[in-house]
Structures are given as structure tokens and as C-alpha cells.
Write an enzyme that holds these catalytic residues in place. Structure first.
Site, PDB file in Angstrom:
ATOM      1  N   GLN A 135      19.450   1.249 -35.147  1.00  0.00           N
ATOM      2  CA  GLN A 135      19.064  -0.044 -35.733  1.00  0.00           C
ATOM      3  C   GLN A 135      17.583  -0.348 -35.450  1.00  0.00           C
ATOM      4  OE1 GLN A 135      21.992  -1.652 -33.201  1.00  0.00           O
ATOM      5  NE2 GLN A 135      23.443  -2.162 -34.825  1.00  0.00           N
ATOM      6  N   ALA A 181      22.688  -5.269 -38.212  1.00  0.00           N
ATOM      7  CA  ALA A 181      23.463  -6.335 -38.860  1.00  0.00           C
ATOM      8  C   ALA A 181      24.013  -7.383 -37.898  1.00  0.00           C
ATOM      9  CB  ALA A 181      24.617  -5.706 -39.635  1.00  0.00           C
ATOM     10  N   ARG A 230      21.390   7.878 -39.232  1.00  0.00           N
ATOM     11  CA  ARG A 230      21.253   6.917 -40.340  1.00  0.00           C
ATOM     12  C   ARG A 230      20.421   5.759 -39.780  1.00  0.00           C
ATOM     13  NH1 ARG A 230      26.394   3.744 -41.096  1.00  0.00           N
ATOM     14  NH2 ARG A 230      27.185   5.397 -42.449  1.00  0.00           N
ATOM     15  N   ASP A 279      29.118   4.579 -36.759  1.00  0.00           N
ATOM     16  CA  ASP A 279      28.339   3.361 -37.014  1.00  0.00           C
ATOM     17  C   ASP A 279      27.830   2.785 -35.693  1.00  0.00           C
ATOM     18  OD1 ASP A 279      28.855   3.443 -39.741  1.00  0.00           O
ATOM     19  OD2 ASP A 279      30.431   1.934 -39.688  1.00  0.00           O
ATOM     20  N   MET A 280      26.774   1.981 -35.781  1.00  0.00           N
ATOM     21  CA  MET A 280      26.299   1.311 -34.566  1.00  0.00           C
ATOM     22  C   MET A 280      26.726  -0.152 -34.612  1.00  0.00           C
ATOM     23  SD  MET A 280      24.908   1.890 -31.695  1.00  0.00           S
ATOM     24  CE  MET A 280      23.995   3.421 -31.787  1.00  0.00           C
ATOM     25  N   HIS A 316      18.618  -1.675 -48.746  1.00  0.00           N
ATOM     26  CA  HIS A 316      18.501  -2.095 -50.151  1.00  0.00           C
ATOM     27  C   HIS A 316      17.110  -2.659 -50.403  1.00  0.00           C
ATOM     28  CE1 HIS A 316      22.569  -2.788 -48.526  1.00  0.00           C
ATOM     29  NE2 HIS A 316      22.907  -2.075 -49.564  1.00  0.00           N
ATOM     30  N   ARG A 322      29.326 -10.372 -42.400  1.00  0.00           N
ATOM     31  CA  ARG A 322      27.993  -9.780 -42.172  1.00  0.00           C
ATOM     32  C   ARG A 322      27.235  -9.665 -43.490  1.00  0.00           C
ATOM     33  NH1 ARG A 322      30.784  -6.779 -38.101  1.00  0.00           N
ATOM     34  NH2 ARG A 322      31.104  -4.951 -39.387  1.00  0.00           N
TER      35      ARG A 322
HETATM   36  C1  LIG Z   1      24.959   2.510 -45.796  1.00  0.00           C
HETATM   37  C2  LIG Z   1      24.729   1.437 -44.790  1.00  0.00           C
HETATM   38  C3  LIG Z   1      25.303   1.558 -43.543  1.00  0.00           C
HETATM   39  C4  LIG Z   1      25.064   0.596 -42.565  1.00  0.00           C
HETATM   40  N1  LIG Z   1      25.529   0.778 -41.292  1.00  0.00           N
HETATM   41  C5  LIG Z   1      25.196  -0.102 -40.332  1.00  0.00           C
HETATM   42  C6  LIG Z   1      25.550   0.109 -38.968  1.00  0.00           C
HETATM   43  O1  LIG Z   1      26.180   1.098 -38.602  1.00  0.00           O
HETATM   44  N2  LIG Z   1      25.178  -0.824 -38.061  1.00  0.00           N
HETATM   45  C7  LIG Z   1      24.444  -1.933 -38.410  1.00  0.00           C
HETATM   46  O2  LIG Z   1      24.096  -2.728 -37.537  1.00  0.00           O
HETATM   47  N3  LIG Z   1      24.127  -2.165 -39.687  1.00  0.00           N
HETATM   48  C8  LIG Z   1      24.466  -1.293 -40.647  1.00  0.00           C
HETATM   49  N4  LIG Z   1      24.103  -1.538 -41.940  1.00  0.00           N
HETATM   50  C9  LIG Z   1      23.589  -2.876 -42.327  1.00  0.00           C
HETATM   51  C10 LIG Z   1      22.079  -3.001 -42.123  1.00  0.00           C
HETATM   52  O3  LIG Z   1      21.793  -3.042 -40.748  1.00  0.00           O
HETATM   53  C11 LIG Z   1      21.548  -4.262 -42.800  1.00  0.00           C
HETATM   54  O4  LIG Z   1      22.158  -5.383 -42.232  1.00  0.00           O
HETATM   55  C12 LIG Z   1      21.771  -4.303 -44.299  1.00  0.00           C
HETATM   56  O5  LIG Z   1      21.588  -3.057 -44.879  1.00  0.00           O
HETATM   57  C13 LIG Z   1      20.807  -5.285 -44.944  1.00  0.00           C
HETATM   58  O6  LIG Z   1      19.494  -4.890 -44.718  1.00  0.00           O
HETATM   59  P1  LIG Z   1      18.561  -4.234 -45.833  1.00  0.00           P
HETATM   60  O7  LIG Z   1      17.899  -3.049 -45.201  1.00  0.00           O
HETATM   61  O8  LIG Z   1      19.338  -3.920 -47.035  1.00  0.00           O
HETATM   62  O9  LIG Z   1      17.431  -5.252 -46.100  1.00  0.00           O
HETATM   63  P2  LIG Z   1      17.325  -6.865 -46.086  1.00  0.00           P
HETATM   64  O10 LIG Z   1      16.151  -7.197 -45.238  1.00  0.00           O
HETATM   65  O11 LIG Z   1      18.633  -7.527 -45.832  1.00  0.00           O
HETATM   66  O12 LIG Z   1      16.964  -7.110 -47.555  1.00  0.00           O
HETATM   67  C14 LIG Z   1      15.701  -6.688 -48.060  1.00  0.00           C
HETATM   68  C15 LIG Z   1      15.666  -6.783 -49.548  1.00  0.00           C
HETATM   69  O13 LIG Z   1      16.657  -5.927 -50.084  1.00  0.00           O
HETATM   70  C16 LIG Z   1      17.231  -6.504 -51.229  1.00  0.00           C
HETATM   71  N5  LIG Z   1      18.654  -6.769 -50.982  1.00  0.00           N
HETATM   72  C17 LIG Z   1      19.288  -6.735 -49.795  1.00  0.00           C
HETATM   73  N6  LIG Z   1      20.595  -7.001 -49.962  1.00  0.00           N
HETATM   74  C18 LIG Z   1      20.784  -7.194 -51.276  1.00  0.00           C
HETATM   75  C19 LIG Z   1      21.905  -7.503 -52.086  1.00  0.00           C
HETATM   76  N7  LIG Z   1      23.117  -7.692 -51.576  1.00  0.00           N
HETATM   77  N8  LIG Z   1      21.720  -7.649 -53.392  1.00  0.00           N
HETATM   78  C20 LIG Z   1      20.501  -7.508 -53.945  1.00  0.00           C
HETATM   79  N9  LIG Z   1      19.402  -7.214 -53.223  1.00  0.00           N
HETATM   80  C21 LIG Z   1      19.531  -7.060 -51.923  1.00  0.00           C
HETATM   81  C22 LIG Z   1      16.481  -7.769 -51.491  1.00  0.00           C
HETATM   82  O14 LIG Z   1      15.385  -7.479 -52.291  1.00  0.00           O
HETATM   83  C23 LIG Z   1      16.011  -8.142 -50.100  1.00  0.00           C
HETATM   84  O15 LIG Z   1      14.893  -8.983 -50.106  1.00  0.00           O
HETATM   85  C24 LIG Z   1      24.286  -0.553 -42.913  1.00  0.00           C
HETATM   86  C25 LIG Z   1      23.714  -0.658 -44.162  1.00  0.00           C
HETATM   87  C26 LIG Z   1      23.903   0.314 -45.098  1.00  0.00           C
HETATM   88  C27 LIG Z   1      23.231   0.181 -46.426  1.00  0.00           C
END
Ligand SMILES: Cc1cc2nc3c(=O)[nH]c(=O)nc-3n(C[C@H](O)[C@H](O)[C@H](O)COP(=O)(O)OP(=O)(O)OC[C@H]3O[C@@H](n4cnc5c(N)ncnc54)[C@H](O)[C@@H]3O)c2cc1C
Length: 308
Positions: A159, A185, A180, A130-131, A223, A284
Site C-alpha cells: 500500500q 483502502a 500488486r 491482499d493487504m 483507477h 470501502r
Molecule cells: C485490483 C485491486 C486490488 C486492490 N487490493 C487492495 C488490497 O489488497 N489492499 C488495499 O488496501 N487496497 C486494495 N485496493 C484498493 C486501493 O487501495 C484503493 O483504495 C482503490 O483502488 C482506490 O484508489 P485508486 O488508486 O483507484 O485511486 P483514487 O485516488 O481513489 O482515485 C483516483 C481517481 O481515479 C478515478 N476513480 C477512482 N475510483 C473510481 C470509480 N469508482 N469510478 C470512476 N473513477 C474512479 C477518479 O478519476 C479518481 O479521481 C485494490 C484496488 C484494486 C484496483
């Protein structure tokens, strides 16, 4: 501002003590964390597999301050890899370098990582590093490059919010490293990261367009339906078949979208965290989405199950 506040609060030991000791918050954390032990996490993997998805198990923990804790974390990862093999479930593992001792020295941490990656390789499995926050980006990229030189059973995370990410991606692609892609985050200053969501999203799409045609198996972890739509459209246009990459989502989030992608023939991996140290991960997730925070506040005295 709210996001920044929650990410700052994630560092508070007092709040941590309060949240993890409270029955209602513990129950609410179950939305994002299926259990504190490996057993329930394996059950969650099994459920994902039954639904046509793979998984990545993350033993929660970060910034350990003793070698004993780092070694315990390392042992928990080799145990998880053994258990995945013994139970015949489809999952790899994700870990944070500060959980296996990055704050205690590069050489020590590299050795912990080497042991885990070696076990994964023996079992035909894979370790995703992970980062974490930007204080660790350089060291994480370097340590993964080193580990990747020894084994293909390791990859990392990039990221999209960091300005440097395109450069990191190019360096990692040059050594065949699986990536990935996430938005990011942590709380980062505008000196090094795009402050506006719009620019982070645009950079995610730009980086996705570098990753998918690379011929290496990468993951898009989001997501965000708009980004997912942009990625599927791009892959179709470029004749990149659905088995050449995967989408990844967090346990308990957008299960509707996970199912839809599986039905459409895409590969989906669910990131399944487990363990006692769930507080920073939980914070987070609250910071990411106002609806999650609203749920937390509204249901604090009710302890109801949240909606996706
Ligand atoms: C498998 C995985 C591994 C990850 N690993 C890391 C890592 O190693 N380091 C790191 O810094 N970050 C990591 N992250 C977190 C990532 O950086 C984001 O903070 C997190 O995924 C939220 O961003 P988003 O791309 O989902 O979009 P966002 O901009 O948060 O959301 C965009 C849209 O997605 C939908 N959405 C988002 N969350 C939800 C929810 N809970 N319920 C319903 N709809 C939602 C909504 O429509 C929202 O408007 C990881 C995320 C995932 C999925």
C-alpha cells in the site's frame, strides 16, 4: 472525514445487518460484486476474458473467528482454483489472510495458505495475498515471505499510503516476490501513513519506478488516470515492454479505462469479488469515491444501475 466515517461504519454489525438484508442495497452491491456464489463470478471472469482481460477471484470474507470458518474459506479457494482450471478461464485468486484464520494463530493460518498455494502451483496458477489494515502488515509480509520461500505461486500487495512500504518492497523484491501496488483502502493514522492524497500519489509513482524495472512481473492496481499515464510513460522511457507488467482494476469500476488500456495493448486484470460477506468491501468502495456515495444516497429508493 467522510472517508474516515464510512470506514468506521464498515465495522458496525448493526449497519451490516441492515444493509445486507435490504433488497435495494443488495441490488446496488451488484455494481461491485457480481454474485454471492462462485458460478456468477466465473461468468464474470468469462466476460472479462472475452474482452481481452484476465481476472482475480476474491471470495469475500475477513476476520473469521472460528477454525471451521477459516477452513471453509480455504476450501472455497481450492474449489475456485479447481473450477478455474476445469472451466478453462483465465483467472488467479486473491485472498485475505484474516479470512483463512490469521486472527486464530500464525501457524494455523500459514498452513491454510500453504494448502491453497500448493493447489495453485499444481494447477499452474497463482495466489495473491491482499493487504489488510496496518495491524496485519507485519504478519502478512512475514507469512508471504515464508510462503514465497516454498513456492513462486504466491505474491502480495503493498500500500503506497504507508511510510514503511518502500522498505517492504525492497525486502520482497530480494526474494523475487510479485507485488500488486495499491494506494491503500483502510483508515490509518498519520503516524504511519501519508494523510494527504497528493503524497500517497507521489509515493505510488516512486514505488512504481522501483517495481517496473525490477524484472519481476508486478501489477499496478489503480483507477487513477494520472498514475496510469505516469506508469505508461515511465515504461516507454525505460523500454519496459507492455507484457512485463499489468494494470489491475476492481470489477465494475472504470470499465471505459479498462477497455482503452486493452486496446492500447496493455495487460489488464479485473478483481472480481464474490460471496455473501460483501458489506465491508462495499463500504470501502463507497468510502473511496464521493460519487459512489452520492449514487448510493440518491438511488436508495430507486435501485437504479450506477454509472462508472
Ligand atoms: C485490483 C485491486 C486490488 C486492490 N487490493 C487492495 C488490497 O489488497 N489492499 C488495499 O488496501 N487496497 C486494495 N485496493 C484498493 C486501493 O487501495 C484503493 O483504495 C482503490 O483502488 C482506490 O484508489 P485508486 O488508486 O483507484 O485511486 P483514487 O485516488 O481513489 O482515485 C483516483 C481517481 O481515479 C478515478 N476513480 C477512482 N475510483 C473510481 C470509480 N469508482 N469510478 C470512476 N473513477 C474512479 C477518479 O478519476 C479518481 O479521481 C485494490 C484496488 C484494486 C484496483
Amino acid at each position: 472525514m467522510l472517508r474516515a466515517l464510512l470506514l468506521e461504519l464498515a465495522k458496525s454489525p448493526r449497519l451490516r445487518r441492515w444493509i445486507i438484508s435490504h433488497r435495494v442495497t443488495r441490488r446496488m452491491a451488484h455494481k461491485f460484486v457480481p454474485g454471492e456464489e462462485l458460478g456468477p463470478a466465473i461468468e464474470a471472469v468469462r466476460a472479462c476474458n472475452r474482452a481481452g482481460m484476465t481476472a482475480s477471484l476474491d471470495h469475500l470474507g475477513e476476520n473469521v473467528v472460528t477454525r471451521e470458518d477459516a477452513e471453509r474459506a480455504r476450501a472455497s479457494y481450492t474449489e475456485a482454483l479447481d473450477r478455474i482450471a476445469a472451466d478453462g478461464v483465465d483467472s488467479n485468486v486473491s485472498l485475505k489472510l484474516t479470512h483463512v484464520g490469521l486472527d486464530l494463530g500464525g501457524k494455523f493460518c500459514a498452513e491454510q495458505l500453504r494448502i491453497i498455494v500448493r493447489r495453485a502451483e499444481e494447477l499452474g496458477n497463482f495466489v495473491r495475498v491482499d493487504m489488510e489494515g496496518s495491524a496485519y502488515t507485519d504478519r502478512t509480509v512475514q507469512m508471504v515471505q515464508q510462503a514465497r520461500a516454498e513456492s513462486a505461486a504466491v505474491g502480495t500487495v503493498i500500500q503506497a499510503y504507508l511510510y514503511r512500504s518502500e522498505e517492504d518492497i525492497r525486502a520482497l523484491l530480494a526474494i523475487g516476490c510479485r507485488i500488486r501496488l495499491v494506494k491503500g483502502a483502510y483508515k490509518e493514522p498519520s503516524r504511519i501513513a501519508f494523510p494527504r492524497k497528493k503524497d500517497v500519489d507521489a509515493n505510488f509513482i516512486k514505488l512504481m519506478k522501483i517495481l517496473l524495472p525490477s524484472g519481476i512481473y508486478h501489477a499496478l492496481a489503480t483507477h487513477d488516470p494520472n498514475i496510469i499515464e505516469a506508469a505508461t510513460r515511465f515504461a516507454t522511457e525505460q523500454n519496459i515492454s507492455k507484457d512485463k507488467f499489468e494494470f489491475q482494476m476492481l470489477y465494475g469500476m472504470r470499465t471505459d479505462l479498462q477497455k482503452r488500456l486493452v486496446q492500447e495493448g496493455y495487460r489488464v486484470r479485473v478483481y472480481i469479488p464474490f460471496g455473501r460477506d460483501w458489506f465491508p468491501y462495499f463500504m470501502r468502495r463507497l468510502a473511496e469515491r464521493p460519487a459512489n456515495l452520492l449514487f448510493f444516497v440518491k438511488n436508495f429508493f430507486r435501485g437504479a444501475a450506477p454509472e462508472d
